[in-house]
Design a protein around this motif. Structure first.
Motif, PDB file in Angstrom:
ATOM      1  N   GLY A  81       1.681  -1.627  -4.702  1.00 32.80           N
ATOM      2  CA  GLY A  81       0.448  -2.278  -4.280  1.00 32.80           C
ATOM      3  C   GLY A  81      -0.748  -1.349  -4.401  1.00 32.80           C
ATOM      4  O   GLY A  81      -0.641  -0.147  -4.159  1.00 32.80           O
ATOM      5  N   THR A  82      -1.899  -1.898  -4.777  1.00 34.53           N
ATOM      6  CA  THR A  82      -3.073  -1.072  -5.079  1.00 34.53           C
ATOM      7  C   THR A  82      -3.707  -0.464  -3.831  1.00 34.53           C
ATOM      8  O   THR A  82      -4.231   0.645  -3.870  1.00 34.53           O
ATOM      9  CB  THR A  82      -4.135  -1.893  -5.837  1.00 34.53           C
ATOM     10  OG1 THR A  82      -4.328  -3.146  -5.152  1.00 34.53           O
ATOM     11  CG2 THR A  82      -3.713  -2.163  -7.264  1.00 34.53           C
ATOM     12  N   LYS A  83      -3.666  -1.181  -2.703  1.00 34.42           N
ATOM     13  CA  LYS A  83      -4.264  -0.639  -1.481  1.00 34.42           C
ATOM     14  C   LYS A  83      -3.528   0.623  -1.034  1.00 34.42           C
ATOM     15  O   LYS A  83      -4.143   1.650  -0.739  1.00 34.42           O
ATOM     16  CB  LYS A  83      -4.241  -1.691  -0.366  1.00 34.42           C
ATOM     17  CG  LYS A  83      -4.824  -1.190   0.955  1.00 34.42           C
ATOM     18  CD  LYS A  83      -4.858  -2.289   1.997  1.00 34.42           C
ATOM     19  CE  LYS A  83      -5.463  -1.797   3.313  1.00 34.42           C
ATOM     20  NZ  LYS A  83      -5.568  -2.896   4.312  1.00 34.42           N
ATOM     21  N   ARG A  84      -2.199   0.556  -0.988  1.00 29.09           N
ATOM     22  CA  ARG A  84      -1.409   1.727  -0.592  1.00 29.09           C
ATOM     23  C   ARG A  84      -1.627   2.881  -1.564  1.00 29.09           C
ATOM     24  O   ARG A  84      -1.752   4.037  -1.158  1.00 29.09           O
ATOM     25  CB  ARG A  84       0.082   1.372  -0.552  1.00 29.09           C
ATOM     26  CG  ARG A  84       0.450   0.376   0.530  1.00 29.09           C
ATOM     27  CD  ARG A  84       1.903  -0.017   0.404  1.00 29.09           C
ATOM     28  NE  ARG A  84       2.197  -1.230   1.158  1.00 29.09           N
ATOM     29  CZ  ARG A  84       3.318  -1.921   1.043  1.00 29.09           C
ATOM     30  NH1 ARG A  84       4.249  -1.520   0.220  1.00 29.09           N
ATOM     31  NH2 ARG A  84       3.510  -3.004   1.764  1.00 29.09           N
ATOM     32  N   LEU A  85      -1.651   2.546  -2.856  1.00 29.02           N
ATOM     33  CA  LEU A  85      -1.835   3.594  -3.866  1.00 29.02           C
ATOM     34  C   LEU A  85      -3.209   4.243  -3.733  1.00 29.02           C
ATOM     35  O   LEU A  85      -3.343   5.470  -3.838  1.00 29.02           O
ATOM     36  CB  LEU A  85      -1.667   2.996  -5.267  1.00 29.02           C
ATOM     37  CG  LEU A  85      -1.729   4.002  -6.415  1.00 29.02           C
ATOM     38  CD1 LEU A  85      -0.507   4.915  -6.387  1.00 29.02           C
ATOM     39  CD2 LEU A  85      -1.823   3.293  -7.765  1.00 29.02           C
ATOM     40  N   TYR A  86      -4.241   3.423  -3.487  1.00 25.79           N
ATOM     41  CA  TYR A  86      -5.600   3.940  -3.362  1.00 25.79           C
ATOM     42  C   TYR A  86      -5.713   4.875  -2.160  1.00 25.79           C
ATOM     43  O   TYR A  86      -6.318   5.956  -2.239  1.00 25.79           O
ATOM     44  CB  TYR A  86      -6.582   2.773  -3.228  1.00 25.79           C
ATOM     45  CG  TYR A  86      -8.033   3.165  -3.383  1.00 25.79           C
ATOM     46  CD1 TYR A  86      -8.549   3.478  -4.638  1.00 25.79           C
ATOM     47  CD2 TYR A  86      -8.879   3.224  -2.286  1.00 25.79           C
ATOM     48  CE1 TYR A  86      -9.880   3.834  -4.791  1.00 25.79           C
ATOM     49  CE2 TYR A  86     -10.210   3.580  -2.434  1.00 25.79           C
ATOM     50  CZ  TYR A  86     -10.701   3.879  -3.689  1.00 25.79           C
ATOM     51  OH  TYR A  86     -12.018   4.231  -3.830  1.00 25.79           O
ATOM     52  N   PRO A 194      -8.109  -5.684   0.475  1.00 30.51           N
ATOM     53  CA  PRO A 194      -7.158  -6.788   0.687  1.00 30.51           C
ATOM     54  C   PRO A 194      -5.722  -6.301   0.788  1.00 30.51           C
ATOM     55  O   PRO A 194      -5.362  -5.265   0.230  1.00 30.51           O
ATOM     56  CB  PRO A 194      -7.357  -7.668  -0.559  1.00 30.51           C
ATOM     57  CG  PRO A 194      -8.024  -6.797  -1.564  1.00 30.51           C
ATOM     58  CD  PRO A 194      -8.813  -5.793  -0.811  1.00 30.51           C
ATOM     59  N   LYS A 195      -4.907  -7.071   1.512  1.00 33.61           N
ATOM     60  CA  LYS A 195      -3.508  -6.715   1.727  1.00 33.61           C
ATOM     61  C   LYS A 195      -2.755  -6.683   0.405  1.00 33.61           C
ATOM     62  O   LYS A 195      -3.027  -7.465  -0.503  1.00 33.61           O
ATOM     63  CB  LYS A 195      -2.859  -7.733   2.663  1.00 33.61           C
ATOM     64  CG  LYS A 195      -1.471  -7.346   3.134  1.00 33.61           C
ATOM     65  CD  LYS A 195      -0.931  -8.375   4.116  1.00 33.61           C
ATOM     66  CE  LYS A 195       0.483  -8.007   4.548  1.00 33.61           C
ATOM     67  NZ  LYS A 195       1.042  -9.017   5.491  1.00 33.61           N
ATOM     68  N   ASP A 196      -1.815  -5.751   0.303  1.00 28.97           N
ATOM     69  CA  ASP A 196      -1.055  -5.587  -0.937  1.00 28.97           C
ATOM     70  C   ASP A 196      -0.090  -6.745  -1.171  1.00 28.97           C
ATOM     71  O   ASP A 196       0.428  -7.346  -0.228  1.00 28.97           O
ATOM     72  CB  ASP A 196      -0.247  -4.281  -0.904  1.00 28.97           C
ATOM     73  CG  ASP A 196      -1.109  -3.074  -1.209  1.00 28.97           C
ATOM     74  OD1 ASP A 196      -2.051  -3.214  -1.991  1.00 28.97           O
ATOM     75  OD2 ASP A 196      -0.837  -1.994  -0.644  1.00 28.97           O
TER      76      ASP A 196
END
Length: 515
Positions: A81-86, A194-196
């Motif tokens: 997921g992009t949020k966790r990665l960011y 936004p949520k992953d």
């Protein structure tokens, strides 16, 4: 895909703008850090009593780390997921920043800059993916213009901020300054992004990464040891060089027969892609190498403060700011070749002045040349990269974007190493000392009123000869640029055309992180 605007509208609503603010904050942090370091290299060389070909690894190690982590970002975005990665990228970048600020010798500083680069390399691609998903494909043009702000301001603000910190505070604060910015970015990312929604991802080519990244690093390291070793016969030159070449060759052979290689070699069957890669490689070696030399000339030869050196570099950023937005629009309308070639001519014209630079060259000439080079840079870099993606299918455009970014960062790192090697060897030759003492000896001789004039003239001559090599490489870049596409072909209407265009929009994630 999340899209918080009404269908058919291209206005960026409040929700998208909040997400854009978080992404821009991370991008500003990463891009500023690639530019603030340049004006600090002279101070770092004196602090750690080392040569320019060694200290440049503070920049080169960062760029190699960027090249390493870029291909992982797309796979990790799908997998985790992009949020966790960011958020992970921000944490890694901050950890590297704090450790770099605490560095006790040149080796520790280079290692911690690599850690910082691993985080910085994920920030822009992950941020771009988040923005594209939030805005929708029909508004990617507006998203790119928003994300272009830090790209344009970084080359201007970075050297000035870095110079002020080196002069008035401490070189350590060019790294510590990231902590408050990163802490705010991390908090806002947690609250606003936004949520992953993780998706199944293709198998990642870890074996390929473990061959290509160390191969490039070993090759550059071996070549960079040539001046201090006095030739290619020393073990510290030929052993890492041969090992690096072997790893790179092994990677190429393996990539030709595995299903999802780190760099898809089948892309090189496309003429536009191959020509763009060649032009990008020559451009990155010459231009990013020269970017390291400009502030060092002001600091070493002219005796400017780090802040003044940063201010003197501003015309280059201003030139790029003027032409970069125009170049993108023109490339779509009249073709990449008609935009990139005049841009390269401008860079060549500006670089010609630097090949004649002396210890007393008038500042108005230098600043004019930097402005002209900036105009050329803004009109060249993005069009050449976009040319690689124009004729590709939806399935291959994301892989091509990844490959182009790896090539840009890797060859930019090679350029920094090569130009630093040349300058270090020339300075050592001018002052009749071993390579590792050339920069320190030149600094001391220029600071001494009894030897100032002669030493400054000798050092300026070394810079002029190094700039000549950069000019030659930029001039060579004109040859592949002549084969770039002309007028852009119109995308066919209907489902196929729409799909192809959407793929291009979503797959294109250029990472313009120069030194």
């Amino acid at each position: 895909m999340t899209n918080s605007a009404l269908p058919g509208t291209d206005k960026l609503d409040a929700g998208v703008l909040k997400i854009a603010g978080v992404v821009i904050l991370g991008a500003v942090m990463a891009i500023l850090d690639t530019t603030v370091v340049n004006v600090a290299l002279q101070a770092l060389a004196l602090e750690f009593q080392t040569s320019f070909d060694t200290i440049q690894w503070v920049a080169t190690g960062y760029m190699l780390a960027l090249a390493t982590v870029i291909p992982v970002t797309g796979w990790a975005s799908d997998r985790f997921g992009t949020k966790r990665l960011y958020m992970l990228a921000i944490v890694l970048f901050l950890a590297g920043s704090v450790l770099a600020g605490m560095a006790w010798d040149i080796t520790s500083l280079i290692v911690f800059r690599v850690v910082q680069g691993l985080g910085g390399g994920m920030l822009m691609p992950a941020g771009m993916t988040i923005m594209t998903k939030a805005a929708g494909p029909q508004r990617v043009g507006r998203v790119m213009s928003v994300l272009g702000v830090p790209m344009l301001l970084g080359p201007i603000g970075g050297p000035i901020l870095g110079g002020w910190l080196v002069d008035e505070v401490s070189w350590r604060w060019i790294f510590y300054i990231n902590v408050p910015i990163g802490a705010i970015a991390l908090l806002l990312a947690w609250r606003l992004l936004p949520k992953d929604d993780p998706q199944p991802a293709e198998r990642f080519d870890f074996a390929g990464m473990l061959m290509l990244s160390p191969g490039l690093a070993a090759l550059i390291y071996g070549v960079s040891n040539i001046p201090s070793a006095g030739g290619v016969g020393e073990t510290k030159v030929w052993l890492p060089t041969i090992a690096g070449i072997a790893l790179i060759v092994g990677f190429v052979l393996r990539a030709a027969r595995v299903e999802n290689p780190l760099v898809d070699l089948k892309l090189f069957r496309n003429k536009n892609f191959s020509v763009s890669v060649l032009a990008t490689a020559f451009f990155a070696v010459a231009f990013f190498g020269a970017m390291l030399l400009f502030p060092t000339y002001f600091l070493l030869v002219r005796g400017e403060t780090a802040l003044d050196a940063g201010l003197l570099l501003a015309p280059q950023g201003l030139g790029a700011m003027l032409t970069m937005p125009i170049a993108g629009a023109l490339a779509d309308r009249i073709g990449v070749r008609k935009v990139a070639l005049p841009g390269l001519v401008l860079i060549v014209a500006g670089m010609v002045m630097f090949t004649q630079i002396g210890a007393d060259t008038p500042y108005w000439q230098i600043l004019t040349a930097l402005f002209v080079i900036g105009l050329g840079m803004g009109g060249t870099m993005m069009p050449i990269m976009s040319a690689a993606l124009q004729t590709l299918t939806q399935r291959t455009v994301a892989r091509a974007s990844t490959a182009m970014n790896i090539i840009q960062q890797a060859f930019g790192a090679i350029g920094g190493a090569v130009m630093s090697i040349i300058l270090a060897a020339l300075l050592a030759g001018k002052f009749g000392v071993p390579t590792q003492l050339g920069q320190v000896t030149a600094t001391a001789a220029i600071a001494d009123p009894r030897t100032h004039d002669m030493a400054a003239a000798a050092a300026a001559d070394a810079f002029a000869s190094t700039f000549l090599w950069a000019l030659i490489l930029i001039a060579v870049c004109v040859v592949p640029a002549m084969f770039l596409p002309g007028a852009r072909k119109q995308v066919s209407s209907g489902p196929a055309g729409d799909s192809g265009r959407q793929g291009e929009d979503e797959g294109t994630t250029p990472v313009m992180l120069g030194h």
